[in-house]
Scaffold this motif. Structure first.
Motif, PDB file in Angstrom:
ATOM      1  N   GLU A 162       0.822  -1.206   0.000  1.00 15.87           N
ATOM      2  CA  GLU A 162       0.000   0.000   0.000  1.00 15.87           C
ATOM      3  C   GLU A 162       0.861   1.262   0.000  1.00 15.87           C
ATOM      4  OE1 GLU A 162      -2.509  -3.137   2.169  1.00 15.87           O
ATOM      5  OE2 GLU A 162      -0.405  -2.651   1.843  1.00 15.87           O
ATOM      6  N   GLN A 163       2.016   1.225   0.676  1.00 19.20           N
ATOM      7  CA  GLN A 163       2.920   2.382   0.681  1.00 19.20           C
ATOM      8  C   GLN A 163       3.446   2.668  -0.724  1.00 19.20           C
ATOM      9  OE1 GLN A 163       5.591   0.854   3.813  1.00 19.20           O
ATOM     10  NE2 GLN A 163       5.236   2.762   4.913  1.00 19.20           N
ATOM     11  N   ILE A 164       3.812   1.600  -1.430  1.00 17.67           N
ATOM     12  CA  ILE A 164       4.323   1.759  -2.791  1.00 17.67           C
ATOM     13  C   ILE A 164       3.243   2.369  -3.689  1.00 17.67           C
ATOM     14  CG2 ILE A 164       5.268   0.545  -4.796  1.00 17.67           C
ATOM     15  CD1 ILE A 164       7.137   0.575  -2.384  1.00 17.67           C
ATOM     16  N   MET A 165       2.017   1.885  -3.544  1.00 18.54           N
ATOM     17  CA  MET A 165       0.924   2.399  -4.367  1.00 18.54           C
ATOM     18  C   MET A 165       0.645   3.874  -4.069  1.00 18.54           C
ATOM     19  SD  MET A 165      -1.556  -0.959  -4.104  1.00 18.54           S
ATOM     20  CE  MET A 165      -2.945  -0.191  -4.945  1.00 18.54           C
ATOM     21  N   ARG A 166       0.657   4.241  -2.782  1.00 23.10           N
ATOM     22  CA  ARG A 166       0.427   5.657  -2.416  1.00 23.10           C
ATOM     23  C   ARG A 166       1.567   6.538  -2.926  1.00 23.10           C
ATOM     24  NH1 ARG A 166      -0.339   6.192   3.781  1.00 23.10           N
ATOM     25  NH2 ARG A 166      -0.532   8.384   3.182  1.00 23.10           N
ATOM     26  N   ALA A 167       2.789   6.018  -2.841  1.00 16.90           N
ATOM     27  CA  ALA A 167       3.947   6.794  -3.314  1.00 16.90           C
ATOM     28  C   ALA A 167       3.867   7.023  -4.818  1.00 16.90           C
ATOM     29  CB  ALA A 167       5.234   6.055  -2.949  1.00 16.90           C
ATOM     30  N   MET A 168       3.400   6.028  -5.553  1.00 20.85           N
ATOM     31  CA  MET A 168       3.261   6.184  -7.001  1.00 20.85           C
ATOM     32  C   MET A 168       2.207   7.231  -7.353  1.00 20.85           C
ATOM     33  SD  MET A 168       3.725   2.313  -8.429  1.00 20.85           S
ATOM     34  CE  MET A 168       5.354   1.556  -8.472  1.00 20.85           C
ATOM     35  N   VAL A 169       1.158   7.311  -6.530  1.00 30.72           N
ATOM     36  CA  VAL A 169       0.137   8.337  -6.743  1.00 30.72           C
ATOM     37  C   VAL A 169       0.729   9.725  -6.500  1.00 30.72           C
ATOM     38  CG1 VAL A 169      -2.054   9.264  -5.885  1.00 30.72           C
ATOM     39  CG2 VAL A 169      -1.795   6.796  -6.236  1.00 30.72           C
ATOM     40  N   VAL A 170       1.597   9.837  -5.479  1.00 34.83           N
ATOM     41  CA  VAL A 170       2.295  11.102  -5.232  1.00 34.83           C
ATOM     42  C   VAL A 170       3.103  11.505  -6.459  1.00 34.83           C
ATOM     43  CG1 VAL A 170       4.146  12.204  -3.883  1.00 34.83           C
ATOM     44  CG2 VAL A 170       2.392  10.832  -2.730  1.00 34.83           C
ATOM     45  N   GLY A 171       3.658  10.510  -7.174  1.00 36.13           N
ATOM     46  CA  GLY A 171       4.449  10.778  -8.366  1.00 36.13           C
ATOM     47  C   GLY A 171       3.632  11.014  -9.619  1.00 36.13           C
ATOM     48  N   GLY A 172       2.301  11.021  -9.513  1.00 37.51           N
ATOM     49  CA  GLY A 172       1.488  11.382 -10.668  1.00 37.51           C
ATOM     50  C   GLY A 172       0.699  10.253 -11.291  1.00 37.51           C
ATOM     51  N   LEU A 173       0.874   9.006 -10.823  1.00 35.15           N
ATOM     52  CA  LEU A 173       0.094   7.900 -11.364  1.00 35.15           C
ATOM     53  C   LEU A 173      -1.303   7.911 -10.749  1.00 35.15           C
ATOM     54  CD1 LEU A 173       2.993   7.024 -12.178  1.00 35.15           C
ATOM     55  CD2 LEU A 173       2.275   4.660 -11.771  1.00 35.15           C
ATOM     56  N   THR A 174      -2.262   7.358 -11.468  1.00 37.39           N
ATOM     57  CA  THR A 174      -3.616   7.248 -10.921  1.00 37.39           C
ATOM     58  C   THR A 174      -3.667   6.032  -9.986  1.00 37.39           C
ATOM     59  OG1 THR A 174      -4.419   5.776 -12.671  1.00 37.39           O
ATOM     60  CG2 THR A 174      -4.535   8.161 -13.085  1.00 37.39           C
ATOM     61  N   PRO A 175      -4.684   5.972  -9.111  1.00 36.27           N
ATOM     62  CA  PRO A 175      -4.814   4.787  -8.245  1.00 36.27           C
ATOM     63  C   PRO A 175      -4.900   3.486  -9.040  1.00 36.27           C
ATOM     64  CG  PRO A 175      -6.192   6.553  -7.412  1.00 36.27           C
ATOM     65  CD  PRO A 175      -5.646   7.023  -8.738  1.00 36.27           C
ATOM     66  N   ILE A 176      -5.586   3.536 -10.182  1.00 29.29           N
ATOM     67  CA  ILE A 176      -5.696   2.331 -11.013  1.00 29.29           C
ATOM     68  C   ILE A 176      -4.316   1.932 -11.537  1.00 29.29           C
ATOM     69  CG2 ILE A 176      -6.612   1.393 -13.168  1.00 29.29           C
ATOM     70  CD1 ILE A 176      -9.106   3.071 -12.728  1.00 29.29           C
ATOM     71  N   GLU A 177      -3.549   2.902 -12.022  1.00 26.75           N
ATOM     72  CA  GLU A 177      -2.206   2.618 -12.540  1.00 26.75           C
ATOM     73  C   GLU A 177      -1.280   2.108 -11.439  1.00 26.75           C
ATOM     74  OE1 GLU A 177      -1.935   5.861 -16.223  1.00 26.75           O
ATOM     75  OE2 GLU A 177      -1.408   6.465 -14.171  1.00 26.75           O
ATOM     76  N   SER A 178      -1.426   2.638 -10.231  1.00 26.69           N
ATOM     77  CA  SER A 178      -0.575   2.174  -9.131  1.00 26.69           C
ATOM     78  C   SER A 178      -0.877   0.722  -8.787  1.00 26.69           C
ATOM     79  CB  SER A 178      -0.767   3.063  -7.899  1.00 26.69           C
ATOM     80  OG  SER A 178      -2.026   2.851  -7.306  1.00 26.69           O
ATOM     81  N   ASP A 179      -2.155   0.339  -8.870  1.00 21.13           N
ATOM     82  CA  ASP A 179      -2.512  -1.062  -8.606  1.00 21.13           C
ATOM     83  C   ASP A 179      -1.977  -1.965  -9.714  1.00 21.13           C
ATOM     84  OD1 ASP A 179      -3.936  -3.131  -7.099  1.00 21.13           O
ATOM     85  OD2 ASP A 179      -5.233  -3.223  -8.859  1.00 21.13           O
ATOM     86  N   GLU A 180      -2.017  -1.478 -10.960  1.00 23.58           N
ATOM     87  CA  GLU A 180      -1.451  -2.248 -12.065  1.00 23.58           C
ATOM     88  C   GLU A 180       0.050  -2.451 -11.848  1.00 23.58           C
ATOM     89  OE1 GLU A 180      -2.418  -0.192 -15.633  1.00 23.58           O
ATOM     90  OE2 GLU A 180      -4.544  -0.714 -15.562  1.00 23.58           O
ATOM     91  N   CYS A 181       0.723  -1.400 -11.400  1.00 25.84           N
ATOM     92  CA  CYS A 181       2.167  -1.504 -11.124  1.00 25.84           C
ATOM     93  C   CYS A 181       2.441  -2.554 -10.059  1.00 25.84           C
ATOM     94  CB  CYS A 181       2.716  -0.156 -10.667  1.00 25.84           C
ATOM     95  SG  CYS A 181       2.998   1.004 -12.019  1.00 25.84           S
ATOM     96  N   ARG A 182       1.599  -2.549  -9.011  1.00 30.93           N
ATOM     97  CA  ARG A 182       1.769  -3.542  -7.952  1.00 30.93           C
ATOM     98  C   ARG A 182       1.695  -4.966  -8.512  1.00 30.93           C
ATOM     99  NH1 ARG A 182      -1.400  -6.920  -5.637  1.00 30.93           N
ATOM    100  NH2 ARG A 182      -3.158  -6.109  -6.818  1.00 30.93           N
ATOM    101  N   THR A 183       0.740  -5.187  -9.410  1.00 34.77           N
ATOM    102  CA  THR A 183       0.586  -6.509 -10.018  1.00 34.77           C
ATOM    103  C   THR A 183       1.790  -6.855 -10.888  1.00 34.77           C
ATOM    104  OG1 THR A 183      -1.813  -6.194 -10.053  1.00 34.77           O
ATOM    105  CG2 THR A 183      -0.917  -7.946 -11.443  1.00 34.77           C
TER     106      THR A 183
END
Length: 571
Positions: free
Chosen positions: A316-337
């Motif tokens: 969840e920290q990685i996903m939130r950090a990616m959102v801080v960097g400009g990714l959408t929540p959906i894109e951050s979840d895709e990155c996690r996968t």
């Protein structure tokens, strides 16, 4: 396309079909994992409830298949072609059957083994068949926990059941999908794992004992997470039979980390695993927490990593950090996968967007453009490295809460906790460790041998004297029939006041072997005021004289102590 959803209206107590024209789905590629833990004793009851609640033809277990792996192929085809089992066993002993090797790996192994190299040369037909058999299904079975509930209507509102949604089969009396979990997921069906967790059975036992002994009703959801004595137990490593923390390694880790809060325990749960430990992340956490190193927060990520001392530990920290960097929540979840699947090609498409967005954030804080881009790239690579072993925080929180509850019961209700702990000891060898920790923690509890009045099929406790009694079921030779007869005798006759009283009241099914083993286990120590185990021989002699038998060598020889009658059977 428009979707229909079944919605329960609690006020009117009716089910309503709600049609929604547009739905934004946050998880585009896969369905979420839904894991629900229940006491082991109630797992089948939960599955039965689901069938009744949603309909027998709308709930099923998920099928699974054992597939042909490299070692399996070689052994099976070798058997068909008449190669002796011992020969195939020797040739394949270095091939790990748990890893899904490819056909090319066979030749890699052959290059390192002269015997396997010769075998490959001499059996080209077998090698050829292996190529096409690899990963093929060998046997089918039922997934131990996975269950799916399918919609009762299709997208047009027409009634439909399991057989209209997917291919089905019956295995015994159980309805099972022909599709495995991954195909269930790809088809858009939600899979639930109904898991049996032994710790929940322990909690149930402890809570029932507290209600019986103290007339107190405990709701674990109201237990406060700020009990200083609980954290002192963790800091001292007094974690015997504490959920998740009972292993020796974690006990030592608790002594090093010295947790002071639930957040510390959650991080420790996530870090004490092979991935983080391989890169020494668990040690870095301890060093920063205890002041031996300084935390290094990435700009803009302070709120995200404050509880973990600047480290990225959770997905969840990685996903939130990616959102801080400009990714959408959906894109951050895709990155996690993609990170989990090590799909570097798919990840590359998001790097540029993150670097641009995060570097702009850093520049707004006064960092030069070139340095901002460099730092954004460094943070991206660091997040990928952390995410490769990142743990799901919600999972860590749920399990750590149970770890805390375990320790809380040990601190505040030691009699009930240790009674249950001894009963649920999976191995007899665990019991001495638990007795030692009871002494370390200083609890005023006496652990007694089984007693004819107090003991039953399980470990029992007496709150008046603060005693725990071994169960009669732990005595070798005292089987289920004997336990049933002893319980019936206790219900009818009541308390036994002496050994003579027991003999005159015991039913015929309590034979010579059972009586002798009860004596030697100490079941009559209290009623006969026995203070030394050697005095039990007096009762044995009394019983045998009553039967007209002499005292045999099995009780008087030097080896008598090692006789099986002196030890408790394993659970």
């Amino acid at each position: 396309a428009p979707r229909r959803f079944l919605v329960w209206n609690e006020t009117k107590e009716e089910m309503k079909i709600l049609k929604i024209e547009k739905v934004e789905i946050a998880r585009q590629d896969s369905m979420p994992d839904v894991d629900a833990d229940f006491p082991v004793a109630f797992r089948d009851t939960v599955k039965e409830y689901m069938s009744k609640r949603y309909g027998v033809n709308h709930v099923c277990s998920v099928g699974t298949y054992t597939r042909m792996k490299l070692k399996t192929c070689l052994k099976d085809f070798g058997k068909v072609m008449g190669v002796p089992f011992a020969v195939m066993n020797k040739l394949t002993k270095d091939i790990d059957d748990q890893i899904e090797y490819t056909w090319g790996d066979l030749f890699n192994y052959a290059a390192t083994s002269r015997e396997l190299f010769r075998f490959v040369q001499d059996h080209p037909e077998l090698v050829h068949m292996t190529k096409y058999a690899l990963t093929q299904c060998k046997t089918s079975s039922i997934h131990p926990s996975a269950v799916i509930v399918v919609p009762q209507e299709d997208e047009d509102g027409n009634p439909i059941d399991l057989f209209g949604w997917m291919p089905m089969k019956k295995m015994g009396d159980v309805l099972v999908s022909e599709w495995e979990g991954k195909y269930i997921d790809k088809s858009g069906f939600l899979k639930e794992d109904i898991l049996g967790l032994n710790q929940l059975d322990k909690f149930s036992s402890i809570i029932k004992l507290i209600a019986k002994n103290r007339r107190e009703q405990i709701d674990v959801n109201t237990i406060p997470f700020n009990d200083e004595e609980v954290y002192r137990y963790f800091q001292r490593g007094w974690c015997e039979d504490v959920f998740q923390f009972g292993a020796m390694g974690l006990m030592n880790y608790c002594r090093e980390a010295k947790p002071h809060s639930l957040d510390d325990l959650i991080a420790m749960t996530a870090l004490f695993r092979p991935g983080p430990m391989d890169v020494k992340a668990h040690e870095t956490f301890v060093d920063i927490k205890n002041g031996r190193k300084k935390p290094k927060f990435d700009p803009g990520m302070e709120d995200i990593t404050r509880d973990t001392y600047s480290l990225y530990i959770y997905q969840e920290q990685i996903m939130r950090a990616m959102v801080v960097g400009g990714l959408t929540p959906i894109e951050s979840d895709e990155c996690r996968t993609y990170i989990k699947k090590k799909n570097h090609t798919a990840l590359a498409q998001f790097k540029e967007k993150f670097v641009n967005g995060y570097s702009n954030l850093i520049k707004s804080k006064g960092v030069a453009e070139k340095r901002a881009i460099e730092q954004a790239s460094e943070v991206w690579e660091k997040m990928l490295a952390f995410a490769s072993y990142g743990f799901n925080k919600s999972h860590a929180v749920a399990y750590t809460m149970m770890s805390y509850w375990s320790q809380w019961f040990k601190v505040n209700y030691p009699l009930e906790f240790w009674t249950t702990s001894l009963q649920y000891a999976s191995k007899e060898a665990d019991i001495p460790y638990r007795l030692v920790e009871m002494k370390k923690t200083g609890v005023d509890i006496e652990v007694r041998p089984p007693d004819i009045n107090f003991s039953g099929e399980t470990f029992t406790c007496d709150p008046k004297t603060n005693r725990i009694f071994f169960s009669l079921g732990k005595v070798k030779g005292v089987g289920e029939r004997a336990l049933t007869l002893l319980k019936a005798m206790k219900d009818e006759h009541g308390e036994v006041f002496s050994f003579e009283d027991f003999i005159t009241s015991a039913p015929k099914g309590i034979n010579r072997t059972v009586v002798l083993r009860l004596i030697m286990a100490g079941a009559f120590d209290l009623v006969e005021d026995i203070r030394n185990p050697r005095q039990r021989l007096d009762i044995v002699k009394q019983y045998l004289e009553r039967r007209g038998e002499p005292l045999s060598d099995e009780f008087t020889s030097p080896d008598a102590r090692t006789n099986a009658w002196w030890v408790f059977k394993q659970r």
